[in-house]
Design an enzyme around this catalytic site. Structure first.
Site, PDB file in Angstrom:
ATOM      1  N   ASP A 170       0.842  -1.448   0.170  1.00 39.76           N
ATOM      2  CA  ASP A 170      -0.116  -0.232  -0.146  1.00 39.76           C
ATOM      3  C   ASP A 170       0.759   0.869  -0.168  1.00 39.76           C
ATOM      4  OD1 ASP A 170      -1.895  -1.849   0.018  1.00 39.76           O
ATOM      5  OD2 ASP A 170      -3.318  -0.915   1.963  1.00 39.76           O
ATOM      6  N   GLU A 402       1.094  -7.965  11.794  1.00 38.91           N
ATOM      7  CA  GLU A 402       1.225  -8.000  10.449  1.00 38.91           C
ATOM      8  C   GLU A 402       2.340  -8.135   9.947  1.00 38.91           C
ATOM      9  OE1 GLU A 402      -1.101  -4.289   9.701  1.00 38.91           O
ATOM     10  OE2 GLU A 402      -1.688  -4.967   8.252  1.00 38.91           O
TER      11      GLU A 402
END
Ligand code: 2M8
Length: 436
Positions: A170, A402
């Site tokens: 991202d 994550e």
């Protein structure tokens, strides 16, 4: 130790599995189904719960559009704890979007083809899995046809992405080059991600303005691919995305070969595969850097920065042996110092590197999983083992985060895990690495 991590990983996956037959990436932060997450998750599930693994793929493919497109998020529920939700994305604007499922109008790396093959390799009951694959494979094939027919305006065998969220990486510093060419309006909106995770670990408000603006342009054009190719300020040929397509092409060719009777589809895939690999090596290789880089198709220029996406072609058998040697050398020289875990998501020698911020430097387990396999395939056993052991060490230390700070010495800050906790693909892929 090994069994203990696997059992803990299974608990994470089971807790994230939803009644609707799909797995959320992480409670709170990501409450829906994401395309490439689902693929990685299905690999983990295939090791211990074949029914859930199959369901995971089925629920994703059920949301496919009539033109073969598979969206990056499927909004199975009306949960309003994520921004931007379905009411911002408005997939209904596209005439061929699913009438049954709300989704985004953008996609994510096409991992599903090679995931189906992995699932077959993992399970004991091959016949049952092959039957399942027979029922799903044409949807994945249609998705590849969609890419080649709609996302390759210069007919090069390289498909574009029109949004950074399509890349999966991202807020990679690679995109900073594109943001420099844009000046979007300041949007007023309520971020939800920063209520779950510290803002310092997430993209900035100004970055989100860019993200939303690109979606607005696509929406104004009802997500029409031709219009997007003409108008989107973000139009990039991404080495990771294209490597996933190539890896999945190969898997589909082999799976159709096992199923039999699909010669026309095999021929279509072979033709495109050859073209894609040739263009990839010609256009995305940067001799000066000794690595594959992104190509900015809107502004017709390569983006000269190295990220972990630069190494993903190893996983898809794209480089020659000689070129792979150069690539691995570049990786070890820039990313492989003894003071670092492999593999940072962005070049640690680059000014834009940030060891703790999301896709700007931390280690990600999905990238490591691909890198491990790619390195092994090319005979770099020792480096592959290091990638695997680093991944296990990080998870064992801090849990199923994550992403992880890639520095071994983090000074006073002893924590290495960041972003969402109990993150599904970290759990799923560590199971696969430990079972290897
Ligand atoms: C991250 O992306 C989403 C948007 O798609 C977000 O930040 O809200 C990325 O890491 C992406 O690769 C991943 O698929 C998604 C869910 O885990 O989170």
């Amino acid at each position: 130790m090994k069994e203990n991590i696997i059992n803990r990983a299974i608990s994470v996956l089971d807790a994230n599995f939803q009644e609707g037959g799909f797995t959320i990436p992480s409670k709170g932060l990501y409450p829906f189904q994401w395309k490439w997450d689902s693929g990685f998750i299905a690999v983990g599930l295939a090791h211990y719960n074949t029914d859930h693994a199959k369901k995971e793929i089925e629920t994703l493919l059920n949301a496919q559009w009539d033109n073969g497109f598979i969206p990056h998020i499927v909004f199975h529920t009306d949960d309003d704890s994520y921004f931007p939700g379905h009411d911002f994305h408005r997939s209904d604007l596209h005439p061929l979007s699913s009438k049954q499922y709300k989704s985004t109008g953008m996609t994510q790396p096409p991992v599903t083809g090679f995931i189906l093959q992995d699932m077959l390799n993992i399970v004991d009951d091959k016949e049952d899995m092959l039957n399942f694959i027979k029922g799903q494979i044409d949807k994945v094939y249609d998705n590849h046809v969609y890419f080649y027919e709609n996302r390759d305006p210069q007919n090069e065998g390289l498909v574009y992405i029109y949004h950074n969220w399509e890349s999966g990486t991202d807020n990679s510093p690679v995109w900073d080059d594109i943001w420099d060419t844009m000046n979007p309006p300041e949007y007023t909106f309520e971020r939800k991600d920063t209520t779950h995770v510290d803002a310092s670990e997430r993209p900035s408000k100004r970055e989100y303005d860019h993200y939303l603006y690109i979606i607005d342009i696509a929406k104004q054009n009802n997500y029409d691919d031709t219009k997007i190719a003409e108008l989107s300020p973000f139009l990039v040929q991404d080495p990771l995305f294209n490597a996933m397509l190539i890896k999945s092409n190969q898997a589909l060719i082999e799976l159709y070969g096992m199923i039999g009777g699909n010669d026309d589809k095999i021929a279509y895939l072979r033709k495109n595969q050859e073209k894609s690999i040739a263009s990839f090596n010609k256009k995305l290789w940067n001799t000066e850097l000794g690595a594959y880089v992104h190509y900015d198709l809107r502004n017709e220029k390569p983006i000269r920065h190295i990220s972990s996406s630069s190494f993903s072609p190893l996983f898809a058998a794209i480089p020659s042996k000689e070129r792979a040697e150069v690539l691995v050398h570049t990786m070890m020289e820039r990313f492989g110092g003894d003071d670092k875990y492999l593999c940072a998501s962005f070049d640690p020698t680059d000014d834009r590197f940030d060891p703790r911020k999301y896709w700007r430097g931390p280690v990600w387990i999905n990238m490591n999983w691909m890198l491990y396999r790619g390195l092994k395939d090319y005979g770099y056993q020792e480096i592959a083992e290091r990638v695997k052991n680093d991944s296990i060490e990080l998870i064992e230390r801090d849990g199923f985060f994550e992403y992880f700070d890639c520095r071994k010495d983090t000074g006073k800050e002893t924590r290495k895990g960041y972003g969402g906790d109990n993150f599904s693909w970290s759990a799923a892929l560590i199971i696969d690495l430990l079972k290897d």
